[in-house]
Motif scaffolding. Sequence first.
Motif, PDB file in Angstrom:
ATOM      1  N   LEU A  59      39.888 -36.881  90.937  1.00  0.00           N
ATOM      2  CA  LEU A  59      38.473 -37.115  91.444  1.00  0.00           C
ATOM      3  C   LEU A  59      37.437 -37.688  90.222  1.00  0.00           C
ATOM      4  O   LEU A  59      36.377 -37.742  90.596  1.00  0.00           O
ATOM      5  N   LYS A  96      46.006 -31.749  88.492  1.00  0.00           N
ATOM      6  CA  LYS A  96      46.188 -31.945  90.087  1.00  0.00           C
ATOM      7  C   LYS A  96      44.754 -32.665  90.365  1.00  0.00           C
ATOM      8  O   LYS A  96      44.963 -33.588  91.289  1.00  0.00           O
ATOM      9  N   ASP A  97      43.712 -32.427  89.818  1.00  0.00           N
ATOM     10  CA  ASP A  97      42.473 -32.917  90.568  1.00  0.00           C
ATOM     11  C   ASP A  97      41.770 -33.920  89.619  1.00  0.00           C
ATOM     12  O   ASP A  97      40.676 -34.479  89.762  1.00  0.00           O
ATOM     13  N   LYS A 100      45.572 -37.671 101.617  1.00  0.00           N
ATOM     14  CA  LYS A 100      45.005 -36.297 100.515  1.00  0.00           C
ATOM     15  C   LYS A 100      44.009 -36.071 100.811  1.00  0.00           C
ATOM     16  O   LYS A 100      42.942 -36.931 101.172  1.00  0.00           O
ATOM     17  N   ARG A 101      43.190 -35.037 100.111  1.00  0.00           N
ATOM     18  CA  ARG A 101      41.985 -34.389 100.000  1.00  0.00           C
ATOM     19  C   ARG A 101      41.078 -34.378 101.371  1.00  0.00           C
ATOM     20  O   ARG A 101      40.045 -34.702 101.511  1.00  0.00           O
ATOM     21  N   LYS A 134      33.136 -35.278  94.224  1.00  0.00           N
ATOM     22  CA  LYS A 134      33.822 -34.376  93.170  1.00  0.00           C
ATOM     23  C   LYS A 134      33.179 -32.741  93.504  1.00  0.00           C
ATOM     24  O   LYS A 134      33.953 -31.891  93.748  1.00  0.00           O
ATOM     25  N   LEU A 183      37.291 -26.119  97.518  1.00  0.00           N
ATOM     26  CA  LEU A 183      38.479 -25.523  97.142  1.00  0.00           C
ATOM     27  C   LEU A 183      38.257 -24.228  96.493  1.00  0.00           C
ATOM     28  O   LEU A 183      38.993 -23.210  96.933  1.00  0.00           O
ATOM     29  N   VAL A 226      34.268 -31.476  96.719  1.00  0.00           N
ATOM     30  CA  VAL A 226      35.559 -30.953  96.816  1.00  0.00           C
ATOM     31  C   VAL A 226      36.096 -29.999  96.044  1.00  0.00           C
ATOM     32  O   VAL A 226      36.618 -29.065  96.281  1.00  0.00           O
ATOM     33  N   VAL A 227      35.410 -29.643  94.994  1.00  0.00           N
ATOM     34  CA  VAL A 227      35.568 -28.580  94.047  1.00  0.00           C
ATOM     35  C   VAL A 227      35.083 -27.425  94.667  1.00  0.00           C
ATOM     36  O   VAL A 227      35.561 -26.285  94.689  1.00  0.00           O
ATOM     37  N   TYR A 249      40.118 -25.272  90.341  1.00  0.00           N
ATOM     38  CA  TYR A 249      40.021 -26.989  89.808  1.00  0.00           C
ATOM     39  C   TYR A 249      41.016 -26.600  88.989  1.00  0.00           C
ATOM     40  O   TYR A 249      41.287 -26.139  87.761  1.00  0.00           O
ATOM     41  N   ASP A 250      41.893 -27.673  89.038  1.00  0.00           N
ATOM     42  CA  ASP A 250      43.062 -27.876  88.295  1.00  0.00           C
ATOM     43  C   ASP A 250      42.873 -29.067  87.505  1.00  0.00           C
ATOM     44  O   ASP A 250      42.923 -30.320  88.132  1.00  0.00           O
TER      45      ASP A 250
END
Length: 145
Positions: free
Chosen positions: A36, A32-33, A76-77, A14, A21, A17-18, A28-29
Amino acid sequence: MIRVFLPSMSSPVKDFVVGVLASEGFVYDLEKDLDLDDIAANYLQNGGIFFVAFINDIIVGTCAVKKKSSDKCEIKRLYVHKDFRNMGIGSSLLQKALEFATERYKTATLKTDTSLKPAIKLYLKTGFSVIKEENRVVYLKKELN
């Protein structure tokens, strides 16, 4: 080295990914996120997979397949840390995801921001086609064998 996600990787994945982004100018949404917060439930326990790429035990990339229906999935991701781009990591992650998807689904879709030109180029090179583009989002689709 590419490994399948394990619950022990939750927090570092997590954070990775954050961080990626943020480095691309995205925040970070909470909606949408949310996936995670429980990667195992959102991917592994629901007909999907989540791959994590490592170099010397450091996370450098991710890519996931999420089940959308019995014959359709979403890629995704797909993220690679900026210091490790153009080394084939994104291509390898995407290839692993597509191999997994091809064994289980007929169609793969994905969406990405229009600003992410290298990612779009990779998707097109891998056989995805643009379906539509709206509100700075490109939607792509690939028929699987």
